[in-house]
Design a protein around this motif. Sequence first.
Motif, PDB file in Angstrom:
ATOM      1  N   ASP A 357       0.934  -1.177   0.081  1.00  0.00           N
ATOM      2  CA  ASP A 357      -0.100  -0.064  -0.015  1.00  0.00           C
ATOM      3  C   ASP A 357       0.873   1.306   0.068  1.00  0.00           C
ATOM      4  N   THR A 361       2.428   3.123   4.517  1.00  0.00           N
ATOM      5  CA  THR A 361       3.677   1.916   4.261  1.00  0.00           C
ATOM      6  C   THR A 361       4.891   2.718   3.776  1.00  0.00           C
ATOM      7  N   GLY A 547       0.419  -3.506   4.499  1.00  0.00           N
ATOM      8  CA  GLY A 547      -0.469  -2.365   4.632  1.00  0.00           C
ATOM      9  C   GLY A 547      -0.571  -2.016   5.858  1.00  0.00           C
ATOM     10  N   ASP A 552      -7.119  -2.172   4.007  1.00  0.00           N
ATOM     11  CA  ASP A 552      -6.037  -3.133   3.800  1.00  0.00           C
ATOM     12  C   ASP A 552      -6.263  -4.791   4.175  1.00  0.00           C
TER      13      ASP A 552
END
Length: 654
Positions: A357, A361, A547, A552
């Motif tokens: 992600d 992240t 994530g 996520d």
Amino acid sequence: MEKEKHSHVAQEDGCCSHNHSHQHENGDEHDHDHGDASSFKTYLPAAFSLAFLLIGIALDYFKVDFFTSYVRMGWYVLAYIPVAYPVIKEAAVTIAKGEVFTEFLLMALATIGALALGEYPEAVAVMLFYTVGELFQGAAVAGAKRNIKALLDVRPDVASVFRNEKFETVKPDTVAIGETIQLKAGEKAPLDGELLSESASFNTAALTGESTPRTIRKGETVLAGMLNLDGVVTLKVSKKFADSALSRILEMVQSATSRKAKTELFIRKFAKIYTPIVFFLAVALVILPYFIVADYQFQTWLYRALVFLVISCPCALVISIPLGYFGGIGAASANGILFKGSNFLDVITQINTVVMDKTGTLTHGVFKVKQIQSEIDEAKFMALLAAIESQSTHPIAKAIVNHYGDQTLLEVTEVKEIAGHGLTAVVEKQKITAGNAKLLKKANIAYPAIIDEQVETIVILAIDEQYVGYVIIADEVKADAKQAVTELHANGVTQVVMLSGDKTAITAKLAKELNIDQAYGDLLPEDKVAQLEQIKKDKNAVVAFVGDGINDAPVLALSDLGMAMGAMGSDVAIETADVVIQNDQPSKIVTAIKIGKATKKVVYQNISLAFGVKAIVLILGAGGLATMWEAVFADVGVAFLAILNAIRIQRMKF
């Protein structure tokens, strides 16, 4: 509380240990702990037996008159009992539970048989070295647990809560959400909470593995386990004790060793089949030669069978392999990475595709002023822009005000907000317009064409309907993001993919900056799932997803290995993930892969060592070319070498 802390430490799965608790198939535990591995009492039986053995060997060597056959037998039996009793007792306990063919039975039969044949020093030596091996195993397990146990010790026993017009000392699990707690310098936060003091410095090493203190300001979150380095500070409790970040981490640690790697499961099953086979082979080694060998001597072949039994003990395998994985989990914890089971240490070594992600992240997920372009004095430009943006609660407006800092804001009147466009207001008798290109077009204010080419978020400022400049607002890229991508490629990851809900143009620009192989933007949560499913259509792809958000969670669950950013990540993402990176650094993904590979290497080295040496000495023992002394090396010596190899993981730098 101390008792509770220690009960949380996952027990090692050492079937060979009579010093440690044994997890049987039915799930119950039988505790055979003979005291702390560091205490004198623990070492006393081995020391007593060693002294008697050495004196006995010396008396044998010098052929002392009083050391007659009966005295000699009694002397060695006295040396034998302290180290043999726990093993024989454990053999009886396991037989009573229906587990007949264990290493305890093999050791007991082999040494009692050796005593019956008059091989007294050998019988004592086998049990003594077995016990010494157990002591080394205890020390190794303690070392492997040290990093994990450090986590368990960070949970404070008490909380100082404000009640009845004063601060009272209570148990943390009795404190309610919304109550105020106090932390003195050097105290750890017992619960998650919002900082009420202006600012404070905290040591977060127990949670993140990072030694650098972190400054937390008023309104920001302090997590349970963080150590207050400043004076007295107060927190408003935001989560119950059981729901705190620290409690979640402890729960993960407690269950980590219960999820076994395939190699561990195979070895455990193998040992259950292997042990009875070698027992019956030893019986055959006594009986079959009677029908084949012309000058058959029962005593000779019984001795060979006893040597065979000692050699065949699967201790090196059964001890060192779980210990290797346990060491890997401990090493990861010391580096701020939580594996939720040793099986995930295996999976991470096979990863060849990492999908990440973007926001939270690879970037901090916080807007910051990246660039200022002004046609007037920059200080004046920022003073006007900060003043008008202070009237908005939008994250972009907050980023501009935060960049301006603690300086006094100019007075603003006649504020008007145009949704999705920006603001107009009067500042110092000037009409100020601040917003995107749509707002300026709507007001017929001319601006440079280059602005339309910008892919990142831009805020334009006009004074009395005359363009004067702009600022670029961007989500700040994490310092180690590019390093993480580079090292992933260097560590066997052939494809790094970025998925983001952000604009495709921004996503593509960041991907180019970080050398990411593929990037997809404008994705909804269901689009991310579809994209991951597309990637997984390649049968050779072993996919890790990294994530941090609630959105996520589906892709974390769908991937072969889910990794969550734990410091700022959502509870759902952390619960769904298989691996949690506690300090949110993307470079820790590489660290986790390196730890997994090092653990696998050590485990396979131990398997090769144990099988190789045992196979050679078993053949020699069956042929009468190996004595009890070689058997001791093949059993205890190999186990000891395997243990030393396993604990190397704890000392490695990743």
